[in-house]
Design an enzyme around this catalytic site. Structure first.
Site, short mmCIF file in Angstrom:
data_model
loop_
_atom_site.label_atom_id
_atom_site.label_comp_id
_atom_site.label_asym_id
_atom_site.label_seq_id
_atom_site.Cartn_x
_atom_site.Cartn_y
_atom_site.Cartn_z
N GLU A 1 53.19 23.17 5.39
CA GLU A 1 54.37 23.15 6.26
C GLU A 1 54.76 21.73 6.63
O GLU A 1 55.31 21.48 7.70
CB GLU A 1 54.14 24.02 7.51
CG GLU A 1 54.03 25.50 7.18
CD GLU A 1 54.63 26.41 8.23
OE1 GLU A 1 55.39 25.93 9.09
OE2 GLU A 1 54.35 27.61 8.18
N HIS B 127 58.20 26.20 9.54
CA HIS B 127 59.00 25.08 9.04
C HIS B 127 59.42 25.31 7.60
O HIS B 127 58.61 25.73 6.78
CB HIS B 127 58.19 23.77 9.12
CG HIS B 127 57.72 23.44 10.49
ND1 HIS B 127 56.65 24.07 11.08
CD2 HIS B 127 58.19 22.55 11.41
CE1 HIS B 127 56.47 23.58 12.31
NE2 HIS B 127 57.40 22.66 12.52
N LYS C 11 58.91 28.91 17.67
CA LYS C 11 59.60 27.70 17.22
C LYS C 11 59.91 27.78 15.73
O LYS C 11 59.05 28.19 14.94
CB LYS C 11 58.72 26.47 17.48
CG LYS C 11 59.26 25.17 16.85
CD LYS C 11 58.18 24.10 16.82
CE LYS C 11 58.61 22.94 15.92
NZ LYS C 11 57.54 21.94 15.74
#
Length: 253
Positions: free
Chosen positions: A86, A143, A170
């Site tokens: 990531e 991500h 997130k």
């Protein structure tokens, strides 16, 4: 939406809170950088432990955490091992990843840990349970450094993080066009308005996505990242400029 309280900080109310990363390699570099943060307008310091040369030795990790806590006083610390898959600096075995995060939580020196949400549901749950058992909050993250998923996919990922029990979901994605930035912002707004019962963090990376790091208060993102020295992801603004813009937007709203 219920704010998350970390030390004296309330995440999810008012203007977006600023996270400043530290990406030093040695203990001395890491702790010395933290000592320069006294006058900076920051809310949370993120230690990117994957950059640290001793990340595979928990006794060394703990020594750095002790130095950071002494240097930062009451400022909340977010510890993050960003894996290479990531965008981080190195790979890690999942058993070691779990142990690192749970043992960090047990020290009482960190306030939040980051867990990559698609490391496997059992891995994520074990870290969340271990952190919560020690009164440490969890940021679940995802991500994509190559593209921006569809709006529905972004919302799905954030909802999954929430369902797994993370305190703050997130997601960070890479835009290939300005329309991709709008996709991210629309997904943030939908998640915040229709599904989230806790703060979320969303951002579009790189130069095209800078606006997403500034407009969180309008679209539902509760935190943003600013660089004091070295940025930890593409598109991070300097923390001083970031604070000015966030304050201006907050006052205008």
């Amino acid at each position: 939406m219920n704010p998350v309280k970390v030390r004296d900080l309330e995440i999810g109310s008012g203007k977006p809170k600023i996270i400043v990363p530290i990406v030093g390699v040695t203990k001395e570099d890491i702790v010395n950088e933290a000592r320069t943060f006294g006058d900076l307008p920051l809310d949370v310091v993120e230690w990117r432990v994957d950059w640290f040369e001793g990340s595979d030795d928990f006794s060394q990790v703990k020594e750095v955490l002790e130095g950071l806590r002494e240097a930062l006083g009451n400022t909340p610390i977010l510890m993050t091992f960003r894996t290479s898959k990531e965008g981080g600096e190195k790979p890690i075995e999942m058993a070691d990843y779990i142990a690192l995060n749970v043992n960090a939580a047990k020290t009482g020196l960190v306030d939040l840990v980051d867990v990559e949400a698609f490391s496997g549901d059992d891995v994520v749950r074990e870290i969340i349970e271990g952190a919560h058992a020690n009164n440490v909050k969890v940021v679940a993250s995802n991500h994509d450094f190559h593209k921006t998923p569809s709006k529905s996919d972004i919302v799905y990922r954030l909802r999954k993080m929430q369902d797994l029990g993370a305190d703050i979901p997130k997601i960070a994605v890479m835009p290939q066009s300005t329309k991709d930035v709008l996709t991210l912002l629309a997904a943030a707004e939908e998640m915040a308005s229709d599904f989230a019962d806790r703060p979320i963090i969303t951002m579009s990376m790189g130069p095209k996505g800078v606006i997403s790091r500034l407009a969180g208060e309008a679209f539902g993102s509760s935190m943003t990242f600013g660089a004091a020295k070295k940025a930890s992801a593409p598109g991070q603004m300097g923390v001083l400029d970031l604070d000015v813009v966030l304050e201006d937007i907050h006052n205008a709203m």
